[in-house]
Enzyme design. Structure first.
Site, PDB file in Angstrom:
ATOM      1  N   CYS A 186       0.821  -1.207   0.000  1.00 39.72           N
ATOM      2  CA  CYS A 186       0.000   0.000   0.000  1.00 39.72           C
ATOM      3  C   CYS A 186       0.861   1.266   0.000  1.00 39.72           C
ATOM      4  O   CYS A 186       1.589   1.527  -0.944  1.00 39.72           O
ATOM      5  CB  CYS A 186      -0.981  -0.059   1.171  1.00 39.72           C
ATOM      6  SG  CYS A 186      -2.441   0.969   0.970  1.00 39.72           S
ATOM      7  N   HIS A 187       0.805   2.077   1.055  1.00 41.14           N
ATOM      8  CA  HIS A 187       1.577   3.315   1.153  1.00 41.14           C
ATOM      9  C   HIS A 187       2.987   3.103   1.705  1.00 41.14           C
ATOM     10  O   HIS A 187       3.781   4.032   1.740  1.00 41.14           O
ATOM     11  CB  HIS A 187       0.844   4.333   2.050  1.00 41.14           C
ATOM     12  CG  HIS A 187      -0.373   4.917   1.421  1.00 41.14           C
ATOM     13  ND1 HIS A 187      -1.576   4.247   1.381  1.00 41.14           N
ATOM     14  CD2 HIS A 187      -0.577   6.113   0.808  1.00 41.14           C
ATOM     15  CE1 HIS A 187      -2.475   4.999   0.770  1.00 41.14           C
ATOM     16  NE2 HIS A 187      -1.895   6.131   0.411  1.00 41.14           N
ATOM     17  N   ALA A 188       3.316   1.879   2.123  1.00 34.11           N
ATOM     18  CA  ALA A 188       4.626   1.602   2.736  1.00 34.11           C
ATOM     19  C   ALA A 188       5.817   1.977   1.856  1.00 34.11           C
ATOM     20  O   ALA A 188       6.860   2.351   2.391  1.00 34.11           O
ATOM     21  CB  ALA A 188       4.712   0.142   3.160  1.00 34.11           C
ATOM     22  N   PRO A 189       5.736   1.909   0.521  1.00 34.10           N
ATOM     23  CA  PRO A 189       6.901   2.305  -0.281  1.00 34.10           C
ATOM     24  C   PRO A 189       7.357   3.757  -0.075  1.00 34.10           C
ATOM     25  O   PRO A 189       8.468   4.100  -0.481  1.00 34.10           O
ATOM     26  CB  PRO A 189       6.450   2.036  -1.718  1.00 34.10           C
ATOM     27  CG  PRO A 189       5.556   0.843  -1.576  1.00 34.10           C
ATOM     28  CD  PRO A 189       4.769   1.181  -0.313  1.00 34.10           C
ATOM     29  N   TRP A 190       6.561   4.594   0.551  1.00 30.16           N
ATOM     30  CA  TRP A 190       7.044   5.943   0.890  1.00 30.16           C
ATOM     31  C   TRP A 190       8.320   5.849   1.736  1.00 30.16           C
ATOM     32  O   TRP A 190       9.233   6.635   1.557  1.00 30.16           O
ATOM     33  CB  TRP A 190       5.996   6.715   1.674  1.00 30.16           C
ATOM     34  CG  TRP A 190       5.133   7.605   0.851  1.00 30.16           C
ATOM     35  CD1 TRP A 190       5.376   8.097  -0.394  1.00 30.16           C
ATOM     36  CD2 TRP A 190       3.871   8.148   1.246  1.00 30.16           C
ATOM     37  NE1 TRP A 190       4.345   8.899  -0.798  1.00 30.16           N
ATOM     38  CE2 TRP A 190       3.406   8.947   0.191  1.00 30.16           C
ATOM     39  CE3 TRP A 190       3.097   8.028   2.395  1.00 30.16           C
ATOM     40  CZ2 TRP A 190       2.199   9.628   0.245  1.00 30.16           C
ATOM     41  CZ3 TRP A 190       1.897   8.709   2.447  1.00 30.16           C
ATOM     42  CH2 TRP A 190       1.451   9.503   1.379  1.00 30.16           C
TER      43      TRP A 190
END
Length: 182
Positions: free
Chosen positions: A106-110
């Site tokens: 989800c947003h973890a690649p930030w």
């Protein structure tokens, strides 16, 4: 295997923590909750508070060499908090430098963007991160699960909670392969 789950004290999407955690436990491995502060992590169901989870270890006191892999759950606020913590970013970078597998959803690649580890890699995420990933030198794809080996380690990524079953199966398989190769 001993698997680190890195989250901020608040903002983790609960299902993106609990489903992979259960998959690791059910496979007979040891999940370890790592955070930037001791105490508890507050889970969320999107924007609503959910359950809390006890922190096992704190960044700054752990290193990648004591784990066989790293799971980065999402949630909008979670990776945003993590990428502002230099110790958390350093731990993530350490997994890549040591060639240990990393899974992010989800947003973890930030957090991966902040750690400067997506350059030359192919990954997926929540669609709103695609520009950030491209600007950091990565290639973004819209796939349920993307396994990338164009770097020092395996990087397993997924887009959203609907992808969790495939995400868990993929990262468990890749983590096991990496463990066998050592």
């Amino acid at each position: 295997m001993r698997i680190a789950f890195l989250t901020a004290p608040e903002g983790v999407e609960q299902i993106e923590l609990t489903e992979p955690w259960r998959a690791v436990s059910d496979a007979g491995h040891e999940p370890v909750l790592v955070s930037t502060k001791a105490g508890e992590v507050q889970g969320f169901h999107h924007l609503d508070k959910a359950d809390t989870f006890p922190v096992d270890e704190v960044v700054g006191e752990v290193s990648a060499d004591s784990f066989d892999g790293l799971v980065l759950p999402g949630g909008v606020a979670n990776p945003d908090f993590l990428r502002l913590d230099k110790r958390a970013v350093s731990v993530v970078r350490d997994f890549f430098e040591q060639g240990r597998p990393v899974a992010a959803i989800c947003h973890a690649p930030w957090t991966l963007v902040e750690a400067d580890v997506v350059r030359g890699r192919v990954l997926t995420s929540w669609p709103s991160l695609r520009t950030d990933i491209r600007n950091a030198g990565g290639e973004w794809v819209d796939e349920q699960v993307k396994i990338c080996d164009h770097g020092p380690n395996k990087l397993i990524t997924s887009r959203k909670p609907d992808d969790l079953k495939a995400f868990c199966a993929a990262f468990l398989e890749e983590f096991a392969k990496a463990k066998e190769a050592v």
